[in-house]
Design an enzyme around this catalytic site. Structure first.
Site, PDB file in Angstrom:
ATOM      1  CG  HIS A  88      -1.882  -0.975   0.846  1.00  0.00           C
ATOM      2  ND1 HIS A  88      -2.988  -0.577   0.644  1.00  0.00           N
ATOM      3  CD2 HIS A  88      -1.708  -2.217   0.758  1.00  0.00           C
ATOM      4  CE1 HIS A  88      -4.021  -1.663   0.854  1.00  0.00           C
ATOM      5  NE2 HIS A  88      -2.659  -3.122   1.832  1.00  0.00           N
ATOM      6  CE  LYS A  91      -5.313   2.547   3.279  1.00  0.00           C
ATOM      7  NZ  LYS A  91      -5.008   1.439   1.939  1.00  0.00           N
ATOM      8  CD  GLU A 247      -6.553  -6.533   6.738  1.00  0.00           C
ATOM      9  OE1 GLU A 247      -5.704  -6.635   7.208  1.00  0.00           O
ATOM     10  OE2 GLU A 247      -7.344  -5.704   5.846  1.00  0.00           O
TER      11      GLU A 247
END
Length: 450
Positions: A88, A91, A247
């Site tokens: 990611h 992020k 998740e």
């Protein structure tokens, strides 16, 4: 080359690395076992490697190439450059300005949403992503598939940034992209728009298998509709699918099973990669068996993110965690599924730590998932297998004709490699040592200001 290099690197186009140790599962067949003190070293072979014009020209039994051709590395391990199939980058490195106050998944989502709404301009995203790429490159990472937060208006900001960076980093890191958004998106026309954006970027169509605006347990009827729409949009555009699945620590979160069933129902022919799949390890044996059967039939690939899931899952203030948060990697591999290990988040609300280092990720995975005794061929889950999933047949392996994109360690075997951080590694790209100096966090200080 970094000042910490532990051997004199030849500066010619043709040279040898002599008396090296290679993981047996990544090396050509027929090499003798690595030996020390008259005993074989488990899962390792020893070799001489000839490098010519940026590629591996030959791999021979140790001691067969002349000493004049290159250094004797004293059984130092050599690994292929490592792919990271689930990251990611958009992020990354926002922790200093937006920490997660609770350290759990809910706190992570809230903090990330707040930061994204306030700060994720094209410049902000590009600079942080490039910082991550600079770090990963110095660590020996050769390919990254990054998920990009894709709720409007962010997709229109981040995907062009990704395409710019992919072109800029071509030849150094192979970059791939996948979307990530709540499943709700695929009940609206925004799902079609996102699929077009992903297709333009030649990426993978992805989402979380969770709704933002609907209850997720029990699974609502809209799940089949939304996932069916996603598979249809992907098929129409020739896209593969990359999903964030289950998740959580909720025993009733069973979307992995349903994703596999729907893929078969809809006849989806593309590749499907499912990440996380945490809750499967908490479910009853009959549910586990049904899920694994369905994944085998639908040819689902699995990637586990051990450091991040260990960090997020089973976290409660004042309570010692009693669950590791990871999925059933041993059972999946035993059933013939392709399983991979990847890095996921780095210094953001979903994971406060990390340094884009796949070697360190593998080291943590061994300990978290008990991939040892024996280690066997588990190194493939962080090298050759993710490369196969990413469609990069020459990455993640050591073979004549392959690019000489390698990581040379002072460690001589798995025990040494897994016991001590390999900060003095030498990273070769196209046969030449690169500068492994890491970018300074101070480069991002102006982005961290209040």
């Amino acid at each position: 080359m970094s000042a910490t290099s532990f051997f004199d690197m030849p500066r010619t186009a043709r040279y040898a690395l002599r008396w090296i140790s290679l993981p047996e599962c990544l090396a050509p067949a027929g090499l003798p076992p690595a030996m020390r003190g008259g005993r074989p070293i488990a899962s390792m072979v020893q070799a001489d490697m000839l490098i010519e014009d940026g590629r591996i020209a030959a791999i021979q039994p140790a001691g067969t190439l002349p000493a004049a051709m290159g250094p004797d590395l004293g059984q130092s391990m050599v690994l292929p450059g490592m792919p990271d199939v689930h990251a990611h980058l958009d992020k990354g490195h926002i922790w200093p300005r937006m920490p997660n106050p609770t350290g759990d998944a809910v706190g992570a989502a809230m903090a990330t949403s707040e930061d994204r709404s306030a700060r994720w301009t094209a410049e902000d995203v590009e600079r942080r992503m490039e910082f991550g790429l600079m770090t990963a490159y110095a660590k020996g990472v050769v390919a990254i598939r990054t998920h990009l937060d894709s709720l409007a208006p962010q997709a229109a900001i981040s995907f062009p940034v990704f395409e710019t960076l992919r072109a800029r980093w071509a030849g150094r890191i192979d970059l791939q992209v996948s979307s990530i958004a709540p499943l709700d998106l695929f009940l609206t026309d925004e799902g079609r728009q996102l699929a077009d954006t992903v297709a333009h970027a030649q990426g993978q169509l992805g989402c979380m298998t969770r709704f933002r605006s609907l209850p997720n347990v029990p699974m609502p009827p809209e799940f089949d509709q939304a996932m069916g729409n996603l598979f249809r949009l992907a098929a129409e555009r020739g896209l593969d699918v990359d999903l964030h699945v289950d998740e959580s620590g909720d025993r009733e979160a069973r979307t992995l099973l349903r994703v596999a069933e729907l893929a078969r129902r809809d006849g989806f022919e593309g590749d499907i990669l499912c990440g996380h799949c945490c809750s499967l390890s908490l479910q009853d044996d009959d549910v586990i068996e049904a899920t694994l059967d369905a994944c085998v039939q639908a040819r689902v690939d699995i990637v586990t993110l051990p450091a991040v899931n260990l960090y997020l899952q089973s976290r409660q203030a004042g309570v010692t965690p009693r669950w590791r948060g990871v999925t059933l990697l041993h059972e999946m591999k035993a059933r013939g599924l392709r399983v991979a290990i990847a890095g996921d988040n780095c210094r953001d609300p979903f994971y406060a730590y990390g340094d884009h280092d796949m070697l360190e990720t593998f080291s943590q995975a061994v300990k978290i998932l008990h991939l040892d005794h024996p280690l066997g061929d588990w190194i493939r889950a962080a090298t050759a297998t993710p490369a196969e999933i990413m469609g990069l047949p020459q990455a993640g392996r050591i073979a004549p004709g392959a690019p000489a994109d390698l990581i040379v360690l002072r460690a001589r075997d798995y025990s040494e490699m897994l016991s001590r951080f390999q900060s003095d590694r030498v990273v070769l790209r196209a046969g030449q040592a690169i500068d492994t100096t890491l970018p300074d966090y101070r480069m991002l200080d102006d982005l961290m200001a209040a």
